[in-house]
Scaffold this active site. Sequence first.
Site, short mmCIF file in Angstrom:
data_model
loop_
_atom_site.label_atom_id
_atom_site.label_comp_id
_atom_site.label_asym_id
_atom_site.label_seq_id
_atom_site.Cartn_x
_atom_site.Cartn_y
_atom_site.Cartn_z
CB SER A 264 10.68 18.41 -57.09
OG SER A 264 9.95 18.22 -58.27
CE LYS A 309 11.50 14.93 -60.01
NZ LYS A 309 11.28 15.99 -59.02
#
Length: 371
Positions: A264, A309
């Site tokens: 990611s 996140k």
Amino acid sequence: MPRRTATLLASTLLLIAMLCAGVLIQVPYAEMSPGPTVNTLGEHDGDPVLNIKDKPGDKGEPKQYDTSGHLNMTTVRVTGSEYRMTLLGALSGWLSDDSLVVPHKTLYPEDKSAEEVDQQNAEEFTASQESAKVAALKELDIPVSSYVAVGSVEKGAPAHKRLHAGDVITAVDGKPVSEPEQVGIVVRGHEPRENVSFTVIPAAKVKAAQKKGKKPSSKDAEKVTVRTGKTKGASSARVGITTMLSHSFPFEIDIKLADIGGPSAGLMFGLGIVDKLTPTDLTGGKFVAGTGTIDDSGKVGEIGGIQMKTLAARKKGARFFLTPAGNCATAAKARPDGLTLVKTSTMDDALSSLQKIRKGETDELTQCAAH
């Protein structure tokens, strides 16, 4: 005993029993929470996250340009594979704003061991770095050479100790290969227990060439014979390797970030590389964070744990968050106050958005919306 006292005693005992059950009963869930966020333009544990060496100069300009602001990659902290969540822990997580409770098998598939999951995460992280470099250099019109390489070798498989991760495969049975899929096609054309010949450049010699900014040399190639095995549940032949498209860069790009797994961070690594190789200060001193996988063409893919996140980024001080288009709706439903979620589908999208951010044209940003 008076009825009121008896009722109070019974309620107290019931509450104690429920608390004990909550502490003792295990449930098949795991927990995700905001993890560390690191500026790809800065340092981590005393070393630059991105270090570009031996970039050919032209008319004396610097090998790397000064940068400012932040291009932070973000992570998610997860409970370990051996951790068994209790009912009380799950309830606490569901009620918390800074954690996410998910089925245990979401993080740790039942058909894989903890070691296999860790290995997969490590391989995905390495692949994401490779794709970030390719996408960034293509964005800058800097040539990149590609070749087929061994991604991993299954322990105990026919190719174990014969082929190694990082070996470059130039031909199989004398047939040149330029795409990873071609290797499997030739191998599956064999019967089990037949020999297949690989022409490879050993990984050590590949790395030595890469450090010098050169392509692996065919002069270093050698032939390796592997006796095929049988694919479980099928009749086709196998040797037990994965293949990938690897690359040779005109200069060394070193990404130092330990204890991180998964793909990611690809987008943010790619943007960091572009920022260091161009005179334009991409952020204009602003605090930008983000996430997203990236492929060699610069396409950005969605990731897991987006809510955690964005929360980690905002707590660190981010004002803008580059969000994969596929994660936009989910992220927008739990957007932290003060954080602008910027919809991002490609590297070009990200660069365009950064231009608007540094110019103060934030009203023109394409923002994520909850559906």
